[in-house]
Design an enzyme around this catalytic site. Sequence first.
Site, PDB file in Angstrom:
ATOM      1  N   HIS A  84     -11.295 -12.363  18.883  1.00  0.00           N
ATOM      2  CA  HIS A  84     -11.277 -13.093  19.002  1.00  0.00           C
ATOM      3  C   HIS A  84     -11.784 -14.332  19.038  1.00  0.00           C
ATOM      4  O   HIS A  84     -11.536 -15.686  19.356  1.00  0.00           O
ATOM      5  CB  HIS A  84     -10.950 -12.883  20.872  1.00  0.00           C
ATOM      6  CG  HIS A  84      -9.718 -12.277  21.027  1.00  0.00           C
ATOM      7  ND1 HIS A  84      -8.150 -12.464  21.262  1.00  0.00           N
ATOM      8  CD2 HIS A  84      -9.224 -10.839  21.182  1.00  0.00           C
ATOM      9  CE1 HIS A  84      -7.397 -11.934  21.503  1.00  0.00           C
ATOM     10  NE2 HIS A  84      -8.008 -10.510  22.051  1.00  0.00           N
ATOM     11  N   LYS A 136      -4.840 -14.997  14.853  1.00  0.00           N
ATOM     12  CA  LYS A 136      -4.762 -15.146  15.211  1.00  0.00           C
ATOM     13  C   LYS A 136      -5.888 -16.546  15.889  1.00  0.00           C
ATOM     14  O   LYS A 136      -4.433 -17.888  15.193  1.00  0.00           O
ATOM     15  CB  LYS A 136      -6.499 -14.474  16.867  1.00  0.00           C
ATOM     16  CG  LYS A 136      -5.426 -13.362  17.287  1.00  0.00           C
ATOM     17  CD  LYS A 136      -5.896 -11.997  17.785  1.00  0.00           C
ATOM     18  CE  LYS A 136      -5.241 -10.769  18.348  1.00  0.00           C
ATOM     19  NZ  LYS A 136      -6.188  -9.810  18.447  1.00  0.00           N
ATOM     20  N   SER A 162     -10.893  -8.648  24.855  1.00  0.00           N
ATOM     21  CA  SER A 162      -9.468  -9.110  24.782  1.00  0.00           C
ATOM     22  C   SER A 162      -9.107  -9.518  25.889  1.00  0.00           C
ATOM     23  O   SER A 162      -7.950 -10.775  26.524  1.00  0.00           O
ATOM     24  CB  SER A 162      -8.808  -8.392  23.766  1.00  0.00           C
ATOM     25  OG  SER A 162      -8.326  -7.655  23.866  1.00  0.00           O
TER      26      SER A 162
HETATM   27  C1  LIG Z   1      -5.319  -8.569  18.457  1.00  0.00           C
HETATM   28  C2  LIG Z   1      -6.632  -7.828  18.458  1.00  0.00           C
HETATM   29  C3  LIG Z   1      -6.748  -6.423  18.025  1.00  0.00           C
HETATM   30  C4  LIG Z   1      -5.698  -6.359  16.749  1.00  0.00           C
HETATM   31  O1  LIG Z   1      -5.092  -7.224  15.517  1.00  0.00           O
HETATM   32  P1  LIG Z   1      -3.719  -7.687  14.833  1.00  0.00           P
HETATM   33  O2  LIG Z   1      -4.132  -8.605  13.916  1.00  0.00           O
HETATM   34  O3  LIG Z   1      -2.989  -8.290  15.797  1.00  0.00           O
HETATM   35  O4  LIG Z   1      -3.358  -6.127  14.603  1.00  0.00           O
HETATM   36  C5  LIG Z   1      -7.237  -5.514  17.400  1.00  0.00           C
HETATM   37  N1  LIG Z   1      -8.797  -5.996  18.510  1.00  0.00           N
HETATM   38  C6  LIG Z   1      -8.720  -6.788  19.277  1.00  0.00           C
HETATM   39  C7  LIG Z   1      -9.543  -6.936  19.500  1.00  0.00           C
HETATM   40  C8  LIG Z   1      -7.877  -7.252  19.325  1.00  0.00           C
HETATM   41  O5  LIG Z   1      -8.217  -7.848  20.729  1.00  0.00           O
END
Ligand SMILES: *Cc1c(COP(=O)(O)O)cnc(C)c1O
Length: 394
Positions: free
Chosen positions: A207, A238, A179
């Site tokens: 992602h 996302k 991320s």
């Molecule tokens: C955003 C993210 C999460 C968490 O997801 P949410 O639905 O926002 O709680 C977990 N792992 C990674 C790599 C992320 O980028």
Amino acid sequence: MDVDRYWGDRLATLQAQGLRRTLTYLSSPQGPRVTIGGREFLLFASNSYLGLGTDPRLKEAARVAMERYGVGAGGSRLTTGSYDIHRRLEEELAHFKGCEGALLFNTGYMANVGVISALADQDWVIFSDAYNHASIVDGCRLSRARVVVYDHASVADLERKMASYRGVSTLVVTDGVFSVDGDIAPLPLLVACAKAAGAIVMVDDAHATGVLGPHGGGTSDLFQLGRQVDIQMGTLSKALASEGGFIAGSAVLIDYLINRARSFVYSTAINPMSCAVSLAALELVRREPERRELLLEKAKWMRERLRDLGLPVAAGQTPIIPLLVGDAEVAVAFSQKLQERCIFVPALRPPTVAPGTSRLRISLMATHTWEDLEYTCRVISEIADQLSIRGHEQ
Ligand SMILES: *Cc1c(COP(=O)(O)O)cnc(C)c1O
């Protein structure tokens, strides 16, 4: 004890280090242009990669679901909070990920914490990439397993470290797309290494879901790994523009999680409206592959443009483009100067990144226009000149 004074002192320390964070409030939907404090900004900080946040079909799906199910789930999944739409979405997600089953969680964070702590205990060893997401780190801690961190994306280091733990239950866990750096895990080699040692493999595709692979299925889809990845985690929050997280895997795994994943068992079910939006978004991922193709094309173009301008941007293919600045205060100054030009790009600082590697994190949406990108590259280059930031020798 004067607790406010205690916390106040800690905040002052963060402030002095240039590490204090504040919240930014939007008063418009999440799109390429957003309104903050009455001003319009070009937004390069969204995870809504496909630009679906205002799609009329998704909004309509939410409206229909609200009429049908009301506004909240009202109970945990194991009591009165399971709805037919949860099952429908779980079936769709399983199909999307090429797995036997899937289970919804309220967030991706809760999915990671729930699955890892349910699966591993103090008799396990978990091998975790040094750059894994905080929710994986927290899941590992909760599990009480021994955690062995391997060098970022280094299969050689993983192999070396795994050799010391023969004969115990082991899990290898990695982000599919990291991320912060926006790079892709070397999954085929990683899976081969893990399987050779008899380990279970888990990939966090927060992602990559809806973004990578011929079907938008994520990194397993991209590398054609089929069911070699035992546990696939994804988010609905996302690219799918909704909210929630999920785990996809074997039918037995899903059944086990329903019984043992505490963040599933002890929390109110995910809102049916979010499920309806996610179902509609999955449909768009299937029917409109041109969205992710355009996104990746724009990401490639912007990386190359910034590199051509002599800026410190690594080659890559994801829509997460880090621009390495180094010093935390300079990164913040860079971000502020961009804001003065109505461009919103966040600065990432420790503890999110290692000291000395503070950066701007540019994140693209399929719906940014080419003019948005060209304009932003030019402004970034101008400010980089003012701050004397230039790339590595190329
Ligand atoms: C955003 C993210 C999460 C968490 O997801 P949410 O639905 O926002 O709680 C977990 N792992 C990674 C790599 C992320 O980028």
